[in-house]
Write a protein that holds these residues in place. Structure first.
Motif, short mmCIF file in Angstrom:
data_model
loop_
_atom_site.label_atom_id
_atom_site.label_comp_id
_atom_site.label_asym_id
_atom_site.label_seq_id
_atom_site.Cartn_x
_atom_site.Cartn_y
_atom_site.Cartn_z
N GLU A 66 -4.14 -2.19 -10.33
CA GLU A 66 -4.59 -1.47 -9.22
C GLU A 66 -5.63 -1.96 -8.42
O GLU A 66 -5.76 -1.95 -7.15
N LYS A 67 -6.54 -2.74 -9.08
CA LYS A 67 -7.44 -3.43 -8.28
C LYS A 67 -6.97 -4.53 -7.49
O LYS A 67 -7.48 -4.75 -6.24
N GLN A 78 0.97 -1.24 0.01
CA GLN A 78 0.12 0.14 -0.14
C GLN A 78 0.85 1.24 -0.02
O GLN A 78 0.26 2.42 -0.06
N ALA A 81 1.82 -4.97 -11.13
CA ALA A 81 0.54 -4.36 -11.03
C ALA A 81 0.51 -3.35 -12.03
O ALA A 81 -0.50 -3.13 -12.78
N GLU A 82 1.62 -2.47 -12.14
CA GLU A 82 1.76 -1.46 -13.15
C GLU A 82 1.39 -1.93 -14.62
O GLU A 82 1.18 -1.40 -15.35
N PRO A 135 3.47 3.53 -1.99
CA PRO A 135 3.58 3.57 -3.52
C PRO A 135 5.29 3.75 -3.51
O PRO A 135 5.90 4.76 -3.87
N VAL A 191 -4.00 -4.57 -6.15
CA VAL A 191 -3.18 -4.04 -4.93
C VAL A 191 -4.13 -3.57 -4.09
O VAL A 191 -4.13 -3.51 -2.81
N GLY A 192 -5.39 -2.89 -4.58
CA GLY A 192 -6.57 -2.40 -3.63
C GLY A 192 -7.01 -3.71 -2.93
O GLY A 192 -7.41 -3.64 -1.81
N GLU A 220 4.08 -4.28 -6.99
CA GLU A 220 3.65 -2.92 -7.61
C GLU A 220 4.24 -3.01 -9.04
O GLU A 220 3.39 -2.36 -9.87
#
Length: 324
Positions: free
Chosen positions: A192-193, A53, A185-186, A55, A195-196, A182
């Motif tokens: 983004e979903k 969480q 995920a990029e 960045p 990681v959320g 991260e």
């Protein structure tokens, strides 16, 4: 149940978890070894979920607002350590208690800080940008601070082989795994979903961690009870002083209201998750430090309830400010 609601009411989850752990640990002390065995992998997973969480791939963005970033760094790594040094005179002459206080108060929060900044009407974008910088700087400076405050006693702790292995396996590796997650995920459309979704894990995982700690450290908790009142006073004074430092810095630097609120929450919240593994890795005579760290997180969460009421009133939206 939304994630924001879960985070708003997390303190009650932790209180129930601690009471349940203490109850089970008291009536079934033979469960302590099993709790300790489970604790380490759960703690590693907690730190991984927490670090995802942060960045970590967006470090350059943090320095776009130099005034705010300068205030965060000066406040967290110069003024707050001076405050902690002053508060040491209020503590009992117990090395384990002092170590616990130092470990938890010297490092700024990188997780629920963002949540409380958002709930308090602060600038969440700047709060998010500052978190990876706070995390990296604290990992570099914490050993220096502990050496300054503890001297040879800290050098003896640092020499323990277990500290190095715990730092590597429970801080460095989860941090690296989070950074890789991260980056991965990029490159994905639904990154983004994903990681959320991982962001739902820290609160329940921390509930499990404090349950396991309470259940396996019943004797340490009982031994710390006589001084917890004194330690509570120190933590409350810290919360008040940190807010005043944040207000003074924001006024001196003429920060916008949103940035000022984010700064106050940054100085008031501490990173108990990251230092927990280090305290747990210490020899039994130092285990009171673990109790102090967990206890501080509870005091802080109640303190944040007060911050959410006070900070918007101390820094009202109608205040005239210079644009960032």
């Amino acid at each position: 149940m939304t994630r924001q609601k879960l985070e708003q009411h997390q303190v009650w989850i932790y209180l129930v978890a601690i009471l349940a752990g203490l109850g089970i640990g008291s009536v079934a002390p033979n469960t302590a070894s099993a709790f300790e065995a489970v604790l380490w992998p759960v703690l590693g997973l907690l730190l991984y979920a927490t670090f995802t969480q942060v960045p970590l791939t967006n470090l350059p963005e943090a320095f776009r607002d130099r005034r705010f970033m300068g205030a965060v760094l000066a406040g967290n790594f110069l003024l707050i350590p001076l405050l902690v040094w002053a508060l040491l005179v209020l503590l009992p002459d117990d090395p384990a208690i002092r170590l616990g206080v130092l470990l938890v108060l010297l490092v700024p929060c990188t997780d629920w800080y963002i949540t409380f900044t958002h709930l308090g009407g602060g600038d969440s974008r700047r709060a998010i940008a500052a978190t990876p910088v706070n995390l990296i700087v604290q990992l570099c400076l914490l050993p220096v601070y502990l050496w300054v405050f503890m001297g040879n006693a800290f050098l003896e702790l640092l020499a323990a082989d277990r500290i190095a292995s715990v730092f590597l396996t429970l801080i460095v590796l989860p941090l690296l795994a989070a950074w890789l997650t991260e980056r991965w995920a990029e490159r994905r459309q639904d990154g983004e979903k994903i990681v959320g979704q991982i962001g739902w894990l820290p609160v329940p995982l921390l509930g499990v961690v404090v349950f396991l700690i309470a259940g396996s450290q019943v004797q340490a908790v009982a031994g710390a009870l006589p001084v917890l009142g004194q330690v509570t006073g120190v933590f409350v004074v810290f919360l008040v002083a940190a807010a005043l430092i944040g207000l003074a810095l924001s006024k001196i630097l003429r920060l916008p209201v949103g940035s000022s609120r984010a700064l106050v929450f940054s100085l008031g919240t501490r990173n108990s998750f990251v230092v927990l593994p280090l305290a747990l890795a210490l020899a039994p005579q130092w285990q009171t430090a673990t109790v102090v760290i967990v206890f501080q997180s509870l005091v802080e969460l109640f303190g944040m309830v007060a911050y959410l009421w006070l900070v918007p009133r101390m820094l009202p939206a109608a205040r005239t400010s210079v644009a960032a």
